[in-house]
Design an enzyme around this catalytic site. Structure first.
Site, PDB file in Angstrom:
ATOM      1  N   CYS A 130     -10.791  -7.879  22.327  1.00 42.48           N
ATOM      2  CA  CYS A 130     -10.636  -7.562  21.206  1.00 42.48           C
ATOM      3  C   CYS A 130     -11.261  -6.466  20.777  1.00 42.48           C
ATOM      4  CB  CYS A 130     -10.723  -8.660  20.160  1.00 42.48           C
ATOM      5  SG  CYS A 130      -9.537 -10.145  20.326  1.00 42.48           S
ATOM      6  N   HIS A 169     -10.925  -7.883  14.681  1.00 38.34           N
ATOM      7  CA  HIS A 169     -11.405  -8.911  13.747  1.00 38.34           C
ATOM      8  C   HIS A 169     -12.869  -8.641  13.427  1.00 38.34           C
ATOM      9  CE1 HIS A 169     -13.409 -10.427  17.219  1.00 38.34           C
ATOM     10  NE2 HIS A 169     -12.417 -10.917  18.012  1.00 38.34           N
TER      11      HIS A 169
END
Length: 542
Positions: A154, A146
């Site tokens: 992430c 992202h």
């Protein structure tokens, strides 16, 4: 087949587009933004099409994400390499929810995993845990690629980067690709890198991942990924067609395409030989860095000098690797945070100078103030935790006698003050300034500080001779001798010299930062004890 491809493309269009696509502020507008003319020209230059299939490869240690695209010849070639703005955890697979580890392995991305409404601009879910992860009982959710340059397990890019990567995936779905593969590695899977990480407990897992990397590099196509015997198998076909490859079941006999198995085995043999022959003089990478992830050097350079260009814009506050605080991206980051981010390891017990807390911390989590040193940490922070500005307590003046008590009041004074507190001489109302820190484990400044602020009862033995540059604490008032008792002979001892009175010209001590430079500044003091320096406080760092 053409009908199925057209139907799949239509479904992907419905997932990735919407009736509000004309609104420039809507999520669908971000998700449907077209590729830039420069990227389209690069695609054409490499003999690819805008809608041809893609493969994503991620390398943690190098902090790089690659997008490979199929050419008109049917082979995959590298289209672009994107520097990763932030990833969290250490090298190694994700094991459980909340461990901050970014996943490693092979993951499949379908149109339904593309998130146009992400809180981090745009995102796609990696699909962790896959069948291999579940076979080992691993847990976790919402592990993404992202934007927003903030990671808690992430792979975080800048908003501009993730928008282009999102668009490349979207176009591949429009072209009929049913899913694209993400290969997440700890580092580039070379034999030399495995030798550097030969002491890591994840070495066997990484050798297995290298098989998939080797298949991709040898065939120039994404490997067919299956699972059996709690391991990955690549381009495998069971000898008995009735048998299935199941992650938790033993592997049946299987074959690989002719020549591929031999080529992969040769690469594995080379890596094993290099690992076995590595001597003690060949450096090995640390198993744990303590830095909590990484950041590509291009973004570290921009934190150090905001005037430099980078692939995309940074949020107002970013938390660099190794730091427990966020730094502003509109002004040069503190030298200490850059030094921590570029260091090979960050000791959890190191007395690292920390700047003052920023107005806001990294996005995606609550504001973080200056982190306190661990209870097991040695050095300055463990000794002076009670002297931090937010923890300072005023000294009760009533508990400090202004003059020595007469002998008959000794018991009363002992009840009013701690047993190990040393009364001040009448001519001095403030504690003497400390000019240096005694590094010894017994006596010296450390024991004196314990006596002033509460600690163990000092030994009855005579104090040690003064060490150079370390003022001796004030001597207790002499107790009147009894006329009928003759004291034992004691060696003559001169009174210690009086400590110099602090002046405005006295400079606070300098403490070396992790980058080797001295950091100094105004030092907070305790009420009523203005002469005491509080190491570990750096008010000039913002």
């Amino acid at each position: 087949m053409r009908w199925r491809a057209a139907l799949l493309a239509g479904c992907a269009a419905l997932v990735l587009a919407g009736c509000n696509g004309g609104d420039s502020n809507s999520p669908m507008s971000k998700a449907s933004k077209t590729l830039s003319p420069q990227t389209l020209a690069l695609i054409q230059q490499k003999d690819m099409t805008k809608s041809s299939p893609i493969v994503v490869r991620i390398f943690k240690e190098e902090s790089e994400l690659e997008v490979w695209k199929e050419t008109n010849s049917g082979e995959y070639e590298l289209l672009k390499t994107y520097p990763i703005c932030r990833w969290s955890g250490e090298l190694g697979p994700k094991v459980r929810e909340g461990d901050r580890q970014a996943p490693e392995g092979f993951y499949t991305i379908t149109p339904g995993q593309m998130n146009a409404n992400s809180s981090y601009y745009l995102a796609f879910d990696l699909g962790f845990p896959n069948a291999y992860d579940r076979a080992w009982g691993r847990s976790g959710s919402n592990l993404m690629v992202h934007g927003d340059c903030s990671s808690r397990g992430c792979y975080a890019m800048t908003d501009e980067q993730v928008q282009e990567i999102f668009a490349l995936g979207r176009e591949s779905f429009y072209g009929g690709q049913r899913s694209f593969q993400v290969q997440a590695y700890p580092f580039r899977m070379t034999a030399d890198n495995l030798v550097r990480h030969r002491n890591n407990p994840n070495l066997a897992f990484w050798k297995m991942l290298k098989e998939g990397s080797d298949v991709f590099e040898l065939t120039k196509a994404p490997p067919k990924v299956d699972y059996c015997g709690k391991r990955y198998v690549f381009n495998a076909t069971p000898v008995d067609p009735s048998q299935k490859l199941q992650a938790s079941a033993p592997c049946p006999d299987y074959t690989m395409p002719e020549g591929l198995q031999e080529a992969v085995a040769a690469r594995q043999k080379e890596a094993n030989a290099k690992i076995a022959s590595a001597g003690v003089l060949q450096p090995a990478a640390p198993v744990k860095t303590g830095k909590d992830g990484g950041m590509h050097k291009v973004f570290l350079a921009k934190l150090e000098n905001p005037e430099l260009s980078a692939p995309g814009s940074l949020p107002p506050v970013v938390k660099p690797p190794g730091s427990d605080y966020g730094v502003s991206t509109t002004e040069p980051a503190p030298a200490e945070s850059i030094a921590l981010a570029t260091a090979d390891t960050v000791s959890e017990t190191a007395a690292v100078p920390l700047p003052a807390p920023r107005p806001d911390d990294a996005p995606g989590g609550p504001r973080t103030a200056i982190a306190a040193a661990p209870a097991s940490a040695g050095g300055l922070f463990s000794l002076f935790g009670a002297l931090a500005p937010t923890e300072t307590k005023p000294v009760d003046a009533a508990a400090v006698p202004a003059a020595p008590a007469p002998p008959q009041a000794a018991s009363t004074l002992a009840a009013a003050a701690p047993a190990d507190a040393q009364p001040r001489p009448p001519e001095r109302a403030a504690l003497p300034q400390v000019a240096a820190l005694d590094a010894g484990s017994n006596g010296g400044f450390l024991d004196s500080l314990k006596n002033w602020f509460g600690g163990s009862t000092p030994p009855a033995a005579a104090p040690a001779e003064p060490i150079a540059d370390v003022p001796v604490p004030p001597v207790r008032p002499p107790v009147p001798r009894q006329a009928t008792t003759a004291p034992a002979a004691q060696p003559a001892r001169a009174n210690p010299p009086a400590a110099a009175t602090p002046t405005a010209a006295t400079a606070p001590p300098s403490v070396a930062s992790s980058s080797g430079e001295a950091v100094s500044g105004t030092v907070p003091t305790l009420p009523g004890a203005a002469g005491i320096l509080a190491p570990g406080s750096f008010s000039t760092v913002q």
